[in-house]
Design an enzyme around this catalytic site. Structure first.
Site, PDB file in Angstrom:
ATOM      1  N   HIS A 126      63.436  25.202  53.620  1.00 18.12           N
ATOM      2  CA  HIS A 126      64.342  26.485  53.193  1.00 18.12           C
ATOM      3  C   HIS A 126      64.805  26.571  52.109  1.00 18.12           C
ATOM      4  CE1 HIS A 126      66.887  29.540  54.642  1.00 18.12           C
ATOM      5  NE2 HIS A 126      68.003  28.928  54.147  1.00 18.12           N
TER       6      HIS A 126
ATOM      7  N   GLY B 190      31.794  29.501  29.771  1.00 18.91           N
ATOM      8  CA  GLY B 190      32.518  29.870  31.034  1.00 18.91           C
ATOM      9  C   GLY B 190      32.560  30.940  31.818  1.00 18.91           C
ATOM     10  N   GLY B 191      31.627  31.905  31.431  1.00 20.34           N
ATOM     11  CA  GLY B 191      30.865  33.074  32.284  1.00 20.34           C
ATOM     12  C   GLY B 191      32.152  34.002  32.582  1.00 20.34           C
TER      13      GLY B 191
ATOM     14  N   CYS C 134      34.489  34.416  35.102  1.00 26.63           N
ATOM     15  CA  CYS C 134      35.802  34.108  35.488  1.00 26.63           C
ATOM     16  C   CYS C 134      36.727  33.706  34.206  1.00 26.63           C
ATOM     17  CB  CYS C 134      35.995  32.682  36.234  1.00 26.63           C
ATOM     18  SG  CYS C 134      37.441  32.402  36.736  1.00 26.63           S
TER      19      CYS C 134
HETATM   20  C1  LIG Z   1      37.580  41.667  37.039  1.00 28.08           C
HETATM   21  C2  LIG Z   1      37.213  40.420  38.038  1.00 28.08           C
HETATM   22  C3  LIG Z   1      38.204  39.732  38.334  1.00 28.08           C
HETATM   23  C4  LIG Z   1      38.015  38.362  39.248  1.00 28.08           C
HETATM   24  N1  LIG Z   1      38.991  37.822  39.620  1.00 28.08           N
HETATM   25  C5  LIG Z   1      38.637  36.924  40.437  1.00 28.08           C
HETATM   26  C6  LIG Z   1      39.728  35.830  41.153  1.00 28.08           C
HETATM   27  O1  LIG Z   1      40.871  36.132  40.848  1.00 28.08           O
HETATM   28  N2  LIG Z   1      39.454  34.949  41.765  1.00 28.08           N
HETATM   29  C7  LIG Z   1      38.271  34.618  42.020  1.00 28.08           C
HETATM   30  O2  LIG Z   1      37.896  33.544  42.798  1.00 28.08           O
HETATM   31  N3  LIG Z   1      37.082  35.248  41.669  1.00 28.08           N
HETATM   32  C8  LIG Z   1      37.293  36.368  40.783  1.00 28.08           C
HETATM   33  N4  LIG Z   1      36.442  37.052  40.183  1.00 28.08           N
HETATM   34  C9  LIG Z   1      35.045  36.717  40.430  1.00 28.08           C
HETATM   35  C10 LIG Z   1      34.410  35.362  39.638  1.00 28.08           C
HETATM   36  O3  LIG Z   1      34.700  35.680  38.186  1.00 28.08           O
HETATM   37  C11 LIG Z   1      33.187  34.823  39.842  1.00 28.08           C
HETATM   38  O4  LIG Z   1      32.834  34.805  41.152  1.00 28.08           O
HETATM   39  C12 LIG Z   1      33.096  33.440  39.204  1.00 28.08           C
HETATM   40  O5  LIG Z   1      32.995  33.636  37.751  1.00 28.08           O
HETATM   41  C13 LIG Z   1      31.635  32.564  39.671  1.00 28.08           C
HETATM   42  O6  LIG Z   1      30.733  33.063  38.915  1.00 28.08           O
HETATM   43  P1  LIG Z   1      29.445  32.182  38.557  1.00 28.08           P
HETATM   44  O7  LIG Z   1      29.556  30.819  38.432  1.00 28.08           O
HETATM   45  O8  LIG Z   1      28.495  32.537  39.712  1.00 28.08           O
HETATM   46  O9  LIG Z   1      28.745  32.368  37.409  1.00 28.08           O
HETATM   47  P2  LIG Z   1      29.390  33.419  36.079  1.00 28.08           P
HETATM   48  O10 LIG Z   1      30.701  33.015  35.938  1.00 28.08           O
HETATM   49  O11 LIG Z   1      29.257  34.713  36.270  1.00 28.08           O
HETATM   50  O12 LIG Z   1      28.603  32.805  34.833  1.00 28.08           O
HETATM   51  C14 LIG Z   1      27.307  33.094  34.673  1.00 28.08           C
HETATM   52  C15 LIG Z   1      27.014  32.606  33.271  1.00 28.08           C
HETATM   53  O13 LIG Z   1      25.389  32.702  33.216  1.00 28.08           O
HETATM   54  C16 LIG Z   1      25.116  33.174  31.911  1.00 28.08           C
HETATM   55  N5  LIG Z   1      23.790  33.621  31.918  1.00 28.08           N
HETATM   56  C17 LIG Z   1      23.285  34.701  32.960  1.00 28.08           C
HETATM   57  N6  LIG Z   1      21.893  34.760  32.843  1.00 28.08           N
HETATM   58  C18 LIG Z   1      21.652  33.895  31.850  1.00 28.08           C
HETATM   59  C19 LIG Z   1      20.440  33.438  31.396  1.00 28.08           C
HETATM   60  N7  LIG Z   1      19.379  34.125  31.933  1.00 28.08           N
HETATM   61  N8  LIG Z   1      20.257  32.514  30.443  1.00 28.08           N
HETATM   62  C20 LIG Z   1      21.363  31.764  29.881  1.00 28.08           C
HETATM   63  N9  LIG Z   1      22.571  32.276  30.427  1.00 28.08           N
HETATM   64  C21 LIG Z   1      22.675  33.139  31.517  1.00 28.08           C
HETATM   65  C22 LIG Z   1      25.996  34.022  31.743  1.00 28.08           C
HETATM   66  O14 LIG Z   1      26.320  34.460  30.267  1.00 28.08           O
HETATM   67  C23 LIG Z   1      27.190  33.748  32.233  1.00 28.08           C
HETATM   68  O15 LIG Z   1      28.086  32.814  31.197  1.00 28.08           O
HETATM   69  C24 LIG Z   1      36.629  38.138  39.313  1.00 28.08           C
HETATM   70  C25 LIG Z   1      35.488  38.796  38.821  1.00 28.08           C
HETATM   71  C26 LIG Z   1      35.887  39.931  38.063  1.00 28.08           C
HETATM   72  C27 LIG Z   1      34.758  40.789  37.539  1.00 28.08           C
END
Ligand SMILES: Cc1cc2nc3c(=O)[nH]c(=O)nc-3n(C[C@H](O)[C@H](O)[C@H](O)COP(=O)(O)OP(=O)(O)OC[C@H]3O[C@@H](n4cnc5c(N)ncnc54)[C@H](O)[C@@H]3O)c2cc1C
Length: 459
Positions: free
Chosen positions: A441, A39-40, A42
């Site tokens: 409203h 789930g990364g 987010c």
């Molecule tokens: C505190 C905070 C609050 C936020 N609030 C919001 C919000 O309210 N609304 C919003 O739209 N966005 C918000 N964001 C931003 C949002 O979380 C990200 O934009 C979103 O998660 C998109 O990320 P992504 O899909 O690029 O990858 P990510 O969600 O970052 O996931 C990447 C995944 O790849 C994995 N990975 C990385 N490198 C490797 C590798 N070499 N091998 C295997 N796996 C790997 C990681 O472990 C991770 O699980 C927030 C961010 C933060 C930090």
């Protein structure tokens, strides 16, 4: 051991899992690689946990304001941080488990856990396994930047990730960074009961937004007792006993802040430095973002980059939209593009900011003839009834075509109401469509047509 797939997906952020499911459903053999938590960002350290915590903080805030509504609470309002964290953990766990079991249960997909590294344009190593595929999708996201700040090596500090483990109330939280993450944590911890100081290098908070938005966000936070230090052009930190001292080279006020905890919220960087992208020949820019075209293809045929790591967005919805673009192009013969999308985001202070399209500053920079409408939340009946009158709504319209250029709603329900404007922007219809619509409203949305009926030339 070498295993052949049709597609390899690196990272289970906001685009990888959905794309894996689409490809697998289309009969392709898919490898999904995740090194940490499914789930990364987010799901585990970003949107979901922070908005869950924001909800706890709002409950405390509303309880403290109960008297304003004629509700009597006998006794002090206290916050049990262990319970706050437990609630947050439960919400996160549901999502994290949901993504993991979705991926593990997917027909045609194999999950690998571990760090993925390229060994060639079509080869990725995960520990002892070598995976090969014609198509590789990079969805590795980003992580918090730890700045080169003098003294940082000598003090403990928190990032948005380690904040997720906090189950106690910091006495005084110093937050370095006055942008989205810093502001959300700042208001939240103030509402939990901490003293909070936000230190920002620039002349104003959330500098990418308009000056009136920055000023009102500052006012909202200061009304609740958050200390804000702007113009902190040179920050150094040091330990003094159990305290952390931040020396702030400011043009105003005292130059030293003493706090119990330090949170770094100064931006994020892409997780592209430990992927061995060179082995595949994939190009990144000076900041490490993978360079992609309008359909998210990298310079290497057969490799795409989605989500925060391509620098084209920094939000969950931009990452998910990346998935939709790639899936449409690959599976639906639908040539969707990144440039089709309209800027949209929210800032989850309370009341929130909802944004769509251009800022007023951006409209001015185009030199176009434009019209502007603005309405204070004190003049929105629904906001008055709810006792939530901070903020304003603002809209910008092309004076000739009558197309909506941008809008900001900083006020109660702003994150929801903005969509009524955003959706009309996608239809490319003139603003008069909203102006003539009958809205319900009493709502905040019903004042959008009213605001549009009172547009003035942008001077
Ligand atoms: C505190 C905070 C609050 C936020 N609030 C919001 C919000 O309210 N609304 C919003 O739209 N966005 C918000 N964001 C931003 C949002 O979380 C990200 O934009 C979103 O998660 C998109 O990320 P992504 O899909 O690029 O990858 P990510 O969600 O970052 O996931 C990447 C995944 O790849 C994995 N990975 C990385 N490198 C490797 C590798 N070499 N091998 C295997 N796996 C790997 C990681 O472990 C991770 O699980 C927030 C961010 C933060 C930090």
């Amino acid at each position: 051991m070498t295993t052949q797939f049709d597609a390899i997906i690196i990272g289970t952020g906001q685009s990888g899992p959905a794309l894996a499911a689409r490809l697998a459903a289309a009969g392709q053999r898919v490898a999904v690689v995740e090194r940490k938590r499914f789930g990364g960002t987010c799901v585990n350290n970003g949107c979901i946990p922070t908005k869950t915590l924001v909800a706890s903080a709002r409950a405390a805030h509303v309880a403290r304001r109960a008297g304003d509504f004629g509700v009597v609470i006998n006794g002090p309002i206290t916050v049990d941080m262990k319970q706050v964290k437990a609630r947050k953990d439960a919400v996160v766990q549901q999502s994290n488990h949901g993504v993991e079991s979705w991926m593990r249960g997917l027909a045609n997909a194999t999950v690998y856990t571990g760090q993925a590294r390229f060994e060639g344009a079509h080869a990725v190593r995960v520990g002892a396994d070598l995976l090969e595929a014609d198509k590789i999708f990079i969805n590795v996201g980003g992580r918090a930047v730890v700045p080169a700040m003098p003294g940082l090596e000598s003090v403990p500090y928190l990032t948005n990730s380690s904040m997720m483990d906090v189950d106690f109330l910091p006495e005084h939280l110093i937050i370095i960074g006055g942008s989205y993450i810093g502001l959300e944590f700042g208001q939240m911890y103030r509402r939990f009961g901490s003293q909070v100081t936000i230190v920002e290098m620039g002349a104003r908070l959330i500098a990418r937004d308009d000056e009136d938005v920055s000023a009102t966000a500052k006012e909202i936070l200061e009304n609740e007792g958050v200390n804000i230090r702007l113009h902190a052009e040179c920050v150094t930190v040091a330990a003094r006993g159990s305290q952390i001292i931040a020396h702030v080279d400011c043009t105003e006020g005292a130059p030293e802040i003493s706090g119990s905890h330090l949170l770094l919220a100064v931006g994020r960087r892409p997780n592209t430095d430990d992927l061995d992208l060179d082995a595949a020949g994939v190009i990144t820019d000076a900041k490490g973002y993978i360079v992609v075209d309008d359909q998210l293809r990298t310079n290497v045929p057969g490799i795409w980059a989605l989500g925060d790591c391509n620098g084209k967005g920094a939000f969950t919805h931009t990452s998910y939209n990346d998935y939709e673009i790639v899936a449409a192009n690959l599976l639906d013969r639908d040539p969707r593009r990144v440039s089709d999308r309209i800027t949209a985001y929210a800032l989850y202070i309370d009341p929130p900011l909802g944004r769509a399209g251009m800022t007023e500053a951006q409209v001015r920079a185009t030199g176009k003839k434009a019209l502007i409408g603005k309405r204070l939340m004190t003049r929105v009946g629904r906001a008055v009834e709810k006792g939530e009158t901070q903020g304003f709504m603002k809209i910008l319209v092309d004076a000739e075509s009558h197309a909506i250029l941008g809008a900001a709603i900083l006020g109660i329900e702003g994150d929801e109401v903005i969509h009524s404007i955003l959706d009309v922007m996608y239809t490319k219809q003139p603003y008069t469509v909203i102006q003539r619509a009958m809205h319900i409203h009493p709502t905040v949305s019903e004042l959008v047509p009213t605001m549009l009926g009172d547009l003035k030339p942008l001077q």
